[in-house]
Design an enzyme around this catalytic site. Structure first.
Site, PDB file in Angstrom:
ATOM      1  CG  MET A   1      -0.309   0.014   2.677  1.00 14.74           C
ATOM      2  SD  MET A   1      -1.118   0.111   4.053  1.00 14.74           S
ATOM      3  CE  MET A   1      -0.278   0.178   5.171  1.00 14.74           C
ATOM      4  CB  CYS A   2       0.245   4.811  -1.185  1.00 12.80           C
ATOM      5  SG  CYS A   2       0.044   4.254  -2.807  1.00 12.80           S
TER       6      CYS A   2
END
Length: 275
Positions: A1-2
């Site tokens: 994920m970011c």
């Protein structure tokens, strides 16, 4: 994920200490290597740095370290792509004008579906779900409020719109107009406010130590919001899923508490997948 990083304060402050730990997660201590961006508000303007290289290795990120820009509001993002190619137009944060102000947005998550809006003033430039969500949010706000609303009206509307957008997937985000910093949590988001008495802080990602007493004065308020805590010896507040909080001058204005939900080790909530 970011991962996300934001700062809101009552005095111009540089974010180098936090950003240097944060950028190590983009290619060194973690794998968010599909570009980075950081935006500093300066008066009514914004100073933007973006690169589609990993932040840890980017010479543009080195400039941020050397510049020591002081700002009341900052939003940064390191990307691990799910939707959209790895290029500059898909690199967060995204910026648009609303009510004569610059609005900056960065998203961590993956939205498999988005609602439609009859109001189509804002259009995405790239092909990410994140920019589409930002445009939808602004379209709805401009439709509801032809002129800038009160803080309470804005907070309530963003709360409603965030809940609607979260139905399509994972929707952690930071949003700012240079006055407020608004944070919404779907899975992971933490914040803390540094104020007197200031002391030492140890970064998680490289164990670097800073003494904030050497860089602050009585009355300073500095709130930092990030996906996962950046220091190991400070009291970070973990937001719950569907939580929303709004900061101004380093202080919390409004907060909608979320609900405890099971989040997997990989950052997923239910059958949602994060970006």
């Amino acid at each position: 994920m970011c991962q996300l990083l934001g700062m809101n304060c009552n005095t111009p402050t540089d974010i180098v200490f936090s950003f240097e730990g944060f950028r190590r997660r983009a290619g060194l201590t973690d794998c968010h290597s599909d570009g980075f961006g950081i935006t500093f508000f300066e008066g009514k303007g914004v100073r933007v740095f973006r690169d589609n290289q990993a932040a840890h290795f980017s010479p543009i990120a080195d400039c941020v370290k050397q510049y020591h820009i002081k700002s009341f509001n900052v939003i940064a993002h390191i990307r691990k792509a799910t939707q959209g190619e790895v290029n500059i137009e898909n690199t967060h944060p995204f910026i648009r004008e609303l009510w004569g102000e610059n609005w900056v947005f960065a998203h961590n998550g993956n939205l498999n579906s988005l609602p439609t809006s009859e109001y189509r003033c804002y259009q995405p430039i790239g092909d990410t779900d994140s920019e589409q969500a930002f445009c939808h949010l602004l379209n709805e706000l401009k439709y509801r409020f032809p002129t800038k609303p009160s803080e309470q009206e804005l907070f309530s509307s963003i709360q409603q719109l965030s809940k609607q957008l979260s139905n399509g997937g994972t929707f952690n985000f930071l949003l700012s107009n240079g006055q407020w910093l608004i944070a919404h949590c779907s899975t992971n988001l933490h914040y803390l406010t540094r104020k007197a008495p200031f002391g030492l802080a140890h970064r998680v990602d490289d164990d670097y130590v800073i003494d904030f007493r050497e860089h602050t004065k009585e009355g300073d308020l500095v709130t930092v919001v990030t996906t996962f805590p950046l220091t190991k010896d400070e009291q970070w507040q973990k937001m719950l899923p569907d939580g929303l909080v709004m900061f101004k001058d380093g202080e919390k204005l409004f907060e909608q508490l979320g609900e405890a939900k099971e989040i997997a080790d990989d950052g997923t909530l239910g059958n949602r997948t994060t970006a």
